[in-house]
Design a protein around this motif. Structure first.
Motif, PDB file in Angstrom:
ATOM      1  N   GLY A   1      -5.620   9.313  -1.438  1.00 18.91           N
ATOM      2  CA  GLY A   1      -5.720   8.742  -0.103  1.00 18.91           C
ATOM      3  C   GLY A   1      -5.822   7.235  -0.155  1.00 18.91           C
ATOM      4  N   MET A   2      -6.488   6.753  -1.181  1.00 17.20           N
ATOM      5  CA  MET A   2      -6.689   5.304  -1.236  1.00 17.20           C
ATOM      6  C   MET A   2      -5.538   4.604  -1.917  1.00 17.20           C
ATOM      7  SD  MET A   2     -10.669   4.596  -1.339  1.00 17.20           S
ATOM      8  CE  MET A   2     -11.385   5.267  -2.795  1.00 17.20           C
TER       9      MET A   2
ATOM     10  N   GLU B   1     -11.023   4.145  11.814  1.00 17.25           N
ATOM     11  CA  GLU B   1     -11.400   5.549  11.692  1.00 17.25           C
ATOM     12  C   GLU B   1     -12.643   5.688  10.823  1.00 17.25           C
ATOM     13  OE1 GLU B   1      -9.548   8.713  12.662  1.00 17.25           O
ATOM     14  OE2 GLU B   1      -9.282   7.225  14.231  1.00 17.25           O
TER      15      GLU B   1
ATOM     16  N   LEU C   1     -12.021  16.336   6.807  1.00 15.77           N
ATOM     17  CA  LEU C   1     -11.578  15.009   7.245  1.00 15.77           C
ATOM     18  C   LEU C   1     -10.149  14.768   6.789  1.00 15.77           C
ATOM     19  CD1 LEU C   1     -14.867  13.121   6.527  1.00 15.77           C
ATOM     20  CD2 LEU C   1     -13.923  13.766   8.733  1.00 15.77           C
TER      21      LEU C   1
ATOM     22  N   ILE D   1      -7.197   2.196   9.630  1.00 15.31           N
ATOM     23  CA  ILE D   1      -7.908   2.893   8.561  1.00 15.31           C
ATOM     24  C   ILE D   1      -9.408   2.707   8.733  1.00 15.31           C
ATOM     25  CG2 ILE D   1      -8.372   2.883   6.097  1.00 15.31           C
ATOM     26  CD1 ILE D   1      -5.443   2.148   5.678  1.00 15.31           C
TER      27      ILE D   1
ATOM     28  N   TRP E   1       0.841  -1.204   0.000  1.00  9.04           N
ATOM     29  CA  TRP E   1       0.000   0.000   0.000  1.00  9.04           C
ATOM     30  C   TRP E   1       0.871   1.247   0.000  1.00  9.04           C
ATOM     31  CZ3 TRP E   1      -2.066   3.492   4.041  1.00  9.04           C
ATOM     32  CH2 TRP E   1      -3.143   4.263   3.555  1.00  9.04           C
TER      33      TRP E   1
ATOM     34  N   PHE F   1      -4.342  11.350   5.551  1.00 15.97           N
ATOM     35  CA  PHE F   1      -3.951  10.308   6.486  1.00 15.97           C
ATOM     36  C   PHE F   1      -2.578   9.763   6.163  1.00 15.97           C
ATOM     37  CE2 PHE F   1      -3.725   5.688   7.203  1.00 15.97           C
ATOM     38  CZ  PHE F   1      -3.629   5.721   8.576  1.00 15.97           C
ATOM     39  N   VAL F   2      -2.400   9.390   4.900  1.00 17.62           N
ATOM     40  CA  VAL F   2      -1.121   8.786   4.523  1.00 17.62           C
ATOM     41  C   VAL F   2       0.018   9.709   4.941  1.00 17.62           C
ATOM     42  CG1 VAL F   2       0.205   7.855   2.633  1.00 17.62           C
ATOM     43  CG2 VAL F   2      -2.285   7.772   2.572  1.00 17.62           C
TER      44      VAL F   2
ATOM     45  N   GLY G   1      -6.625  14.194   8.946  1.00 19.21           N
ATOM     46  CA  GLY G   1      -5.914  12.941   8.738  1.00 19.21           C
ATOM     47  C   GLY G   1      -6.793  11.733   8.827  1.00 19.21           C
ATOM     48  N   LEU G   2      -7.983  11.818   8.252  1.00 12.72           N
ATOM     49  CA  LEU G   2      -8.844  10.649   8.259  1.00 12.72           C
ATOM     50  C   LEU G   2      -8.432   9.710   7.133  1.00 12.72           C
ATOM     51  CD1 LEU G   2     -11.690   9.873   9.770  1.00 12.72           C
ATOM     52  CD2 LEU G   2     -12.364   9.824   7.377  1.00 12.72           C
ATOM     53  N   PRO G   3      -8.314   8.443   7.433  1.00 12.73           N
ATOM     54  CA  PRO G   3      -7.907   7.488   6.402  1.00 12.73           C
ATOM     55  C   PRO G   3      -8.808   7.557   5.179  1.00 12.73           C
ATOM     56  CG  PRO G   3      -7.888   6.449   8.535  1.00 12.73           C
ATOM     57  CD  PRO G   3      -8.436   7.818   8.736  1.00 12.73           C
ATOM     58  N   ALA G   4      -8.273   7.055   4.088  1.00 13.01           N
ATOM     59  CA  ALA G   4      -8.947   7.075   2.785  1.00 13.01           C
ATOM     60  C   ALA G   4      -8.952   8.475   2.200  1.00 13.01           C
ATOM     61  CB  ALA G   4     -10.371   6.542   2.849  1.00 13.01           C
TER      62      ALA G   4
END
Lengths: 99, 609, 508, 164, 477
Positions: C484-485, B146, C399, B143, B66, C410-411, C403-406
């Motif tokens: 993000g993904m 969240e 979001l 992930i 990833w 976040f990354v 830093g919300l994932p996706a």
């Protein structure tokens, strides 16, 4: 008398001339101060020329004298025209332009 | 790709596909019921897939890179299919499906776009939860961890123009986020120590005792904090009751059956790491037990049916955590499953009641049993299960937990849990007696809900019974506690029921007097004020955080920036002052020259040597 | 002869500007179309470059060189590596969005677009130029048009002269757009003075009369020089990157600037500062970087927390976003300061992520402002019903920023955290993590305040985004989620650039 | 003390005295006359330095020319003013300090300079040498000087000529 | 080639100029008293143009007149600069009522030409006496020209100040020259350069005093004080010219006296030059900040620019000299252009205040754009000449390790940009008070356009000029 005597004499005259320029109110007076300063230059030149037995200094003196005359002429002309438009020759009354 | 990979993947992807479809194709979403159709269909298929995966007992581990890095990927995502995840798959898909069907009727008078939005969120949630369950690594777990939090936030705030709902949603997000800080920090530290996020790798290291990192305790504790936030453990449990502002089906799904149990699931998932740090485990046990008791006590004084259920959820999560802390991860996981079923049942039942009566306040209900018998029956089934009476599902799982805690000789936690058994029975039946058998003073004529809601209710009720019987037959798997344990817990539960009956049905005991008598009075006082925790957090937020931020803002505007403005202002002023030397008088100009000469002469003398 | 792609990317907008200036007088639509087309060309080309970049070979590619002033070793030298690649992409993403987001600019739109495009040329130029001198040239070009852009099309907020320096505030006229424009321009040029000195110092110390990055890269400068030149670069570029306490131009500037300019400036130009520190500071002065990493990182930590807290204190929507930029630039610098692969990747990725997210934010704020003519958070409320699209986009942006994932955010943050804990200063992890929490608080608070709750009585018949504006929003949101993904899209090339860079600093 | 030294001291005294008088006397007329005196004294210094030709030039050009022009100017302005021109001085002390400082500054260099007491013997007649030099190497310069004088005249004319 | 031919070849420009002057004089006398004297102006302008073009054909030659007068690369470079600048200046003044066609047009042009002659000679002078005479020939007409509008009280006042400060400075200069002569025993600059090695105190004193004269001419702080008043009062086209050409001449003379042949000793001047540069930059920029009159603003900014050139002088290296030369060219176009725009506006609005610029962009966008370009060039912004100019001098200074000086200069550029941007703000941001475009006479417009072209071309493609400057500067060391 040694060269330094003349140089010192010239320096003194120069300083006096500067003093005159700084302190005189009347434009003509200031001019006279400048005359003295240039006069000091001449003394220097002649002294050097003599002590080096070299003619260039004397020639130089001639040129400075004539240039001085020219300057004085222009300067006095300015004074006169100034007097015409401002009715004064007091140099430190001239502060239309400042800041 | 072999079936053991793609089938779980399909289960995961279906809800996602539904989500993307609804999110991107605006007309479809705005159509409302059609959107619901899409989402439900996806879930149904997913459930089928999940059932297959579960019954076939797939096991597989697949990972894809990833986050790339020089020496191999830094983080991976993938699928980790094993009995644990399989069971969760079934639970999640099942409950989601039922809830989505239920919501169809429950939210029938919503505006179509709003309904579409609802189902979009629902699909997203299902996807996220499944992803969490299938996570092979800490990163992926975080992930989706969240993401489920996000869904909870969005769904609590579903009625966003209600101020209460809005603040509840935000509160939920903030408080769970607080726990997640620990989580992320923990996994980052673990990574930097071990160089990997993957469970298998970590477990392997744990096996060969290669995980003797200094500060592993701290790391695991931080990770546990995540669970504390998500699974509403003391002291971060305050968001869950407020979360009841969301639509009831959401509460049933997210805040009872699935998301809140993620913490428990996580602890169960990484049990091999937790066992390396017994102190942390003990802490988990203690906190769990305390949470259970605390929540139960608050449930006893709550008048809002949903909040009662919410507290009971917190309490039950406490059980699970306690079990996990006692090392009885099997028991905790079992309870997770059974609780998921019957708590969903209870919530949906409560939903039906609220739907019919139009209020959450149990004291404004009453005599509902006669008005809506079917709902009454299933609700009582759920109540009994929660109270932990055989042969219902709750009994066995709860007994397993008590046994586990006893055997880990965590005596005090055990006692707290035992007391909680009593309280649980009491407050649940308090609700039953007041709402269903109390004097009827409900306006209008409440009646049983349409089949779309009844169906799920009955199904869940059936499951509760069936699972219970199944466990009975199957000797509830694993280990029993000491022989006296079962009778003891049953007795406690019955005691609770009797007290509730005596107090709220028979009127033999006056609740006011009961609450007034000394030791209880203080408890009552505190419990009604939620032990001041909400007030504390509110104070910290408003007083400390906002106050401090205002201070910083002022400093930035008027000191840091002030210095800059000071500088520029001084420059401007400086220019203004400096131009004064331009006096306009010729002699002063000559002075300028003279000073220049002096300066040059002096300067020259100075640098000549 | 190979196509000079980078030059095309860089100069296409400039040509656009000239066209607009001289052909499109009084034809607003033509103006916008020219802008869209020319920036589109840049965007497509940069996308192509991004795809065509050979990740195996790594290093600088699409190389171009033309001698400008041979005796001084100044030459027009272009090339991209993994980092600049991403930055170029970012720039084109933002400018495309910016062009569409400011579609509704009414007054003097001709000049507006002309200046905007000129500005973009500068930005592209900075990211692709390999000659320090040309770099500097583009840098100035990127800063200057800002003055007019803000001064003419900006909006004036109000700041009360208070505190002990009140008189100074009255002197400078804080709050007006003219003030903001002047402050921003002068502050950044002030920074560029330090950069200039640094560049000259390198040039002179290198002895090889050349300003080429590639030539200077090879030179091992004496440690003393490395230290102070790095410091000069850090201050110079740091001002642009908004490092505390030299950040105060950014809130005022971004708050006063028109939408597209805020987007471009907060989205790209601040990155330009960070890019400068990484490319020039760390790239040319490894020892200096190592010696001063502690400073960079510590100040970055201050940025993160301080910025977030300041953002929390604001009541003006634009200021909130502006301060959030300050906070996030802190994360960027922090990542770079860790001197670890994870951290540096995170830093670069954060540049991209934050660029897009803040661009999105400013686009949204611009829309909200355009529809409500207010920036006062506490007068707003319940906009979610009237403008669901904007609300959604804002939520996504928020979001991402917490830093919300996706989402891309976040990354970036994860990598930064990883780097921070691996660095020599583990405690950096703490403020970084705290920063995300504070971000969560103010972002959600603002979102709730504006879009949730009962509709505010102050505003009536609001409407959602329209036509071209959608393009900007959807585009940015999509990018945010996509990266993000699938972060590897960006990180794969970036990694090829950061690893060698680090190996020069901390050894392989 | 040789005669030449005595002469020098006398002349120097005269020169300095008259110079001071130029810058100090309140009456502009007197100032000009003192200037003339100073110029003559300078001429005397030239004589002491064995350059009679320059002494002559000094007398004619300066004491003659300059002073006359100045007097004319004063007459002119005076006629316009209609009262005798007296001139005050301003900030005499400051002026004195600065001028003195400048002198010290110059002297600071002079004392460092190597002394040369002896005068080299003169080559023949300096006047002749001057003539040769003027129309030899410095001929061009002389032309330029002529232009300069013409221009100065032109300028003075432009100013002095009455309004038209 | 015979010496005589050499002489003519070396003096061709000066002789040509003399011819033009005579022609002007003659024509001026034949024009009737009340007649239109535009023809005089045209002759002067055309003559200068011809000479300017011719100057590009002139090739370096050997020193003539016993080494007093040299037509080397530097001289030619400078003369091209003087002539071009003068041409632009005269072109701009063609449309001015008094100087262009008024009764005194003859005097005006004769004086300008005389001063120009002084500059031309100055650029080639390698003899102290010649240098001094040329210097005075350059200066004295300027005093007159400054007060040319003798009916204007300000003009005459400015003229007097200019004259007093000027003649005091030249007195100091002459005093210095006398010491230089005394110390070296010769008036040949070559000797001076040789003697510069054995730090003879009198020579040092002489050179320092001489420096004063030049410092006055280039208007370095604190010898700058005549500048603002003179610029404000005198006629703008003349000021535009005055603000660049004499300064250029001053710098060329500086190089001749202090650097030519001095070799490494040249570095001895770095401290003084650096100190003066710092003072001048700071003072000029700060004093420009509060100015409301466009011409005064430009005057102070011009002083600051002199400071930047002194930075290049402080480098005391061939590169430094070359970069100052480049800077001078850039400055000619930028500064003259700015002044000419002010002139155009003043003709239309009757105001020289910066307020007159309000909303110019909406009224006549092209004029505003031109002004913006000039301002940016003066401010040192990329893609216009000024940027390279500043960077080059900084580069030269940095090469000598004067980083602090570079930093000071660069930081104060920010201050400079403040007041330039204020003007830009008035033009572009503020709304216009009056509508309708500003009328610009054709000749003036042409002059402005020339400046724009110069600024832009140099900004986009500085290479050839830089090379040329480096080439002419190299032999000095």
């Amino acid at each position: 008398m040694g060269l330094h005597a003349y140089l010192t004499l010239a320096a003194l005259v120069f300083a006096i001339g500067l003093f005159g320029v700084l302190t005189r109110r009347n434009a003509v007076g200031i001019l006279l101060g400048i005359e003295l300063m240039l006069n000091a230059v001449n003394i220097n030149l002649v002294a050097f020329a003599r002590f080096r037995a070299d003619v260039a200094g004397l020639v130089f003196t001639l040129f400075t004298i004539s240039i001085t005359v020219a300057e004085v002429a222009v300067g006095l002309a300015i004074v006169i025209v100034l007097f015409r438009v401002r009715r004064t020759v007091e140099a430190d009354r001239l502060d239309l332009l400042r800041g | 790709m072999s079936v053991i990979v793609w089938l779980p993947l399909l289960v995961l992807v279906l809800p996602f596909a539904a989500f993307v479809l609804l999110a991107v194709v605006a007309p479809l979403r705005r159509a409302g019921r059609r959107a619901a159709g899409v989402s439900i269909a996806a879930m149904a298929v997913a459930l089928a897939g999940a059932l297959v995966v579960w019954s076939e007992g797939f096991r597989s581990l697949t990972t894809w890179a990833w986050i790339p890095a020089d020496g191999g990927p830094m983080a991976t995502v993938g699928l980790f299919v094993d009995p644990l995840s399989n069971a969760m798959l079934v639970l999640v898909t099942l409950v989601s499906l039922l809830v989505q069907i239920y919501s169809l009727a429950y939210l029938h008078d919503e505006r179509p776009p709003a309904l579409g939005r609802y189902y979009t969120y629902q699909s997203l949630f299902a996807f996220s939860m499944l992803g969490l369950v299938l996570a092979p690594s800490f990163v992926q777990m975080f992930i989706f961890w969240e993401l489920v939090g996000l869904c909870s936030y969005l769904l609590i705030g579903y009625w966003y123009d209600r101020p209460a709902a809005a603040s509840a949603a935000v509160k939920a997000f903030w408080i769970t986020k607080l726990g997640d800080l620990g989580f992320i920090a923990g996994i980052v530290m673990l990574w930097s120590a071990t160089g990997t996020f993957e469970f298998q790798a970590l477990f392997a290291k744990a096996q060969e005792h290669a995980l003797a990192i200094d500060g592993l305790g701290t790391i695991m504790f931080l990770i546990y904090l995540g669970a504390v936030g998500k699974s509403a453990q003391f002291p971060l449990h305050v968001w869950l009751p407020d979360a009841m502002e969301g639509p009831t089906p959401v509460s049933a799904l997210i805040h009872a059956a699935t998301m809140v149990t993620a913490g428990v699931f996580m602890v169960a998932r990484v049990q091999p790491l937790f066992v390396l740090v017994p102190d942390v485990l003990a802490l988990i046990g203690w906190v769990g037990a305390f949470t259970a008791l605390l929540a139960a006590s608050m449930a006893c004084v709550e008048g809002d049916i949903k909040r009662v259920l919410a507290y009971s959820t917190v309490s039950q999560l406490g059980y699970m955590m306690a079990a996990a802390g006692a090392g009885a991860s099997y028991a905790s996981f079992l309870h997770l499953l059974t609780h998921g079923v019957f708590k969903a049942l209870l919530f949906l039942g409560a939903g039906a009641v609220i739907h019919a009566v139009g209020t959450n306040d149990i004291f404004r209900m009453g005599g509902l049993f006669r008005a809506m018998p079917q709902t009454g029956v299933v609700f009582i089934v759920g109540t009994l299960a929660l109270a932990g009476l055989p042969p219902l599902a709750g009994f066995f799982s709860k007994e397993a937990i008590l046994a586990g805690v006893w055997e880990a000789d965590l005596t005090w936690p055990f006692l707290m849990l035992a007391l909680t058994v009593f309280l649980t029975a009491f407050y649940m039946f308090r609700v039953v007696f007041i709402a269903f058998f109390g004097r009827a003073h409900a306006a209008g004529h409440p009646h049983d809900p349409p089949w779309a809601m009844r169906g799920p209710l009955w199904l869940l009720a059936g499951l509760t019974v069936f699972v219970g019987l199944r466990l009975w037959m199957g000797g509830s798997g694993g280990h029993h506690g000491p022989g006296w344990l079962a009778p003891f817990s049953i007795a406690l539960a019955l005691g609770g029921i009797v007290l509730a009956w005596a107090t709220y049905r028979r009127g033999a005991v006056d609740p006011a007097r009961l609450a007034g008598s000394f030791p209880l009075s203080t408890l009552d006082f505190l419990a009604r004020r939620r032990y001041g925790l909400d007030a504390l957090y509110g104070g910290l937020y408003r007083g400390f955080l906002l106050g401090f931020s205002r201070l910083v803002g002022w400093v930035d505007r008027y000191l840091v920036d002030g210095l800059l403005n000071l500088l520029s202002a001084c420059t401007l002023r400086g220019g203004d002052l400096l131009r004064r030397i331009q006096s306009g008088r010729a002699q002063d100009y000559v002075y300028g020259v003279a000073f220049g000469v002096l300066f040059l002469l002096v300067w020259a003398q100075w640098w000549k040597r | 002869m190979r196509l000079p792609v980078l030059s095309l990317i860089t100069w296409a907008p400039f040509v656009g500007a000239l066209l607009i200036m001289f052909t499109a007088r009084h034809r607003p639509l033509a103006v916008r179309l020219i802008a869209a087309v020319t920036t589109g060309i840049s965007a497509i080309l940069s996308l192509w470059v991004y795809v065509a970049y050979d990740r195996e070979a790594a290093g600088f590619q699409f190389y171009e060189k033309v001698a400008l002033v041979p005796p001084l070793g100044i030459s027009y030298e272009l090339g991209v590596d993994g980092i600049s690649l991403l930055m170029v992409l970012l720039t084109s993403v933002i400018i495309i969005a910016g062009v569409f987001a400011s579609w509704t600019v009414a007054v003097r739109s001709q000049e507006f677009y002309a200046l905007l495009l000129a500005l973009v040329t500068g930005v592209f130029g900075v990211f692709v130029s390999l000659d320090l001198f040309v770099f500097f040239l583009f840098y100035e070009l990127a800063v200057l048009p800002m003055y007019l852009l803000i001064g003419i099309w900006g909006s004036t907020g109000e700041v009360r002269p208070r505190g002990i320096f009140a008189w100074a505030y009255r002197e400078t006229g804080v709050g007006t757009k003219e003030y903001a424009a002047m402050k921003l321009t002068l502050y950044l040029l002030f920074g560029s003075a330090f950069i200039l000195v640094g560049i000259f110092a390198l040039y002179v110390n290198a002895g090889a009369s050349s300003f080429s990055f590639l030539d200077l890269e090879g030179v091992g400068f004496p440690p003393g020089v490395q230290r102070w030149v790095f410091l000069a670069f850090y201050v110079g570029f740091g001002i642009l990157a908004g490092i505390w306490p030299l950040h105060t131009w950014s809130p005022d500037g971004h708050a006063s600037a028109p939408t597209a300019v805020s987007m471009l400036h907060a989205g790209v130009l601040m990155k330009l500062g960070a890019y400068g520190v990484v490319r020039m500071g760390m790239g040319l002065l490894p020892e200096g970087a190592q010696a001063l990493a502690w400073l960079v990182g510590t100040i970055a930590c201050i940025n993160v927390v301080y910025g977030a807290l300041s953002a929390m204190a604001q009541t003006d929507l634009k200021y909130v976003i502006a301060y959030s930029s300050v906070s996030h630039m802190g994360l960027v610098m922090l990542g770079a300061a860790t001197l670890t692969e994870a951290g540096l990747n995170g830093s670069v990725f954060q540049m991209f992520a934050h660029g897009v997210m803040t661009g999105l934010f400013f686009a949204l704020v611009g829309l909200v402002y355009e529809k409500t003519h207010s920036r006062e958070i506490f007068k707003m409320g319940g906009f979610g019903r009237a403008m669901p699209g904007i609300a959604t986009a804002f939520t996504v942006g928020g979001l991402s920023s917490l830093g919300l994932p996706a989402t891309a955010g976040f990354v970036a943050e994860l990598l930064t955290f990883m780097g921070a804990w691996r660095s020599d200063h583990r405690w950096w992890l703490l403020p970084a993590v705290a920063g995300t929490f504070l971000t969560a608080i103010y972002v959600l608070r603002v979102a709730k305040r504006i879009f949730w709750g009962p509709p505010s009585p102050h505003f009536h018949d609001l409407e959602d985004a329209r036509g071209p504006e959608w393009v900007a929003l959807v585009f940015l949101v999509a990018v945010l989620v996509l990266f993000g993904m699938a972060p590897s899209i960006a990180l794969a090339p970036v990694d090829t650039a950061t690893v060698p860079l680090l190996s020069r600093i901390v050894g392989p | 003390m040789s005669l030449e030294a005595v002469m020098f001291w006398v002349v120097a005294a005269l020169l300095l005295a008259s110079s001071l008088a130029v810058v100090l006397t309140p009456n502009l007329f007197h100032a000009v006359l003192y200037l003339a005196a100073a110029l003559v004294a300078t001429g005397a210094v030239f004589l002491l330095l064995d350059s009679p030709f320059l002494f002559a030039v000094q007398l004619l050009l300066y004491a003659g020319g300059v002073v006359t022009i100045v007097v004319f100017a004063i007459m002119l302005t005076e006629r316009l003013v209609g009262e005798r021109i007296t001139q005050a001085s301003r900030w005499v002390v400051n002026g004195a300090i600065v001028a003195a400082a400048v002198f010290v500054g110059i002297a600071g260099f002079l004392i460092q300079a190597p002394r040369s007491e002896t005068r080299p013997a003169l080559a023949a007649d300096s006047t002749l040498a001057i003539g040769r030099a003027l129309f030899g190497p410095w001929a061009g310069t002389l032309e330029l000087l002529a232009v300069l004088l013409v221009v100065a005249l032109l300028g003075a004319l432009h100013f002095a000529r009455p309004e038209d | 080639m015979t010496p005589a031919a050499d002489l003519v070849g070396a003096l061709v420009l000066e002789l040509g100029l003399g011819a033009v002057a005579l022609l002007v004089f003659a024509v001026n006398t034949v024009v009737p008293r009340s007649g239109d004297r535009r023809v005089v102006a045209w002759i002067a302008t055309g003559g200068v143009l011809v000479l300017a073009l011719a100057s590009f054909l002139v090739r370096p030659g050997p020193a003539v007149a016993g080494g007093m007068f040299v037509q080397d690369g530097l001289a030619i470079f400078a003369k091209r600069l003087f002539l071009s600048a003068t041409f632009i200046g005269l072109l701009a003044s063609l449309s001015a009522p008094e100087t262009g066609r008024g009764r005194r047009a003859g005097e005006y042009h004769l004086l300008v030409l005389a001063s120009l002659l002084g500059m031309l000679v100055l650029a080639s002078a390698r003899d102290l006496i010649l240098l001094f005479v040329a210097f005075e020939l350059m200066s004295i007409p300027l005093y007159v020209l400054a007060g040319f509008f003798k009916r204007r009280a300000e003009a005459v006042e400015a003229s007097l100040k200019f004259f007093l400060v000027g003649s005091v400075s030249s007195a100091v200069m002459a005093y210095g020259l006398s010491f230089v002569y005394g110390a070296t025993g010769s008036t040949a600059l070559a000797k001076v350069a040789q003697a510069a090695g054995n730090g003879h105190p009198l020579l040092l004193l002489g050179l320092i005093a001489t420096f004063v004269g030049f410092a006055f001419k280039i208007a370095a702080f604190p010898f700058h004080m005549w500048v603002p008043d003179t610029y404000e009062a005198a006629s703008t086209p003349f000021v535009a010219w005055l603000s660049v050409t004499p300064k250029a001449a001053g710098f060329v003379a500086l190089f001749r006296v202090y650097f030519e042949g001095a070799g490494d000793h040249a570095a001895a001047w770095t401290p003084i030059a650096a100190a003066l540069a710092t003072l001048t930059i700071v003072a000029g920029n700060l004093m420009a900040l509060p100015q409301q009159n466009a011409k005064r603003l430009l005057a102070y900014s011009g002083i600051a620019h002199i400071g930047y050139m002194l930075v290049g002088f402080a480098a005391a290296s061939a590169a430094g000299v070359a970069m100052v030369l480049f800077y001078l060219v850039a400055y000619v176009f930028g500064n003259m252009g700015a002044f000419l725009v002010v002139e155009a506006l003043a003709r239309a609005e009757g105001s020289e205040a910066t307020a007159a610029f309000r909303g110019l962009a909406q009224r006549s966008p092209l004029l505003a754009l031109a002004m913006l370009l000039f301002l940016l060039s003066l401010g040192g912004i990329p893609f216009v000449a000024g940027f390279w100019a500043k960077l080059f001098v900084f580069w030269a200074a940095a090469e000598r390790g004067l980083y602090w000086l570079v930093l000071v200069g660069a930081v104060l550029t920010v201050v400079a940009l403040f007041y330039y941007l204020v003007v830009a703000k008035r033009m572009y941001i503020e709304p216009p008070e009056r509508t309708g475009r500003v009328p610009v006479p054709a000749t003036l417009a042409l002059a402005v356009i020339l400046c724009v072209v110069g600024v832009v071309v140099l900004g986009v493609y500085p290479k050839p000029l830089v090379m040329a400057a480096l080439r002419v500067a190299a032999p000095l060391f």
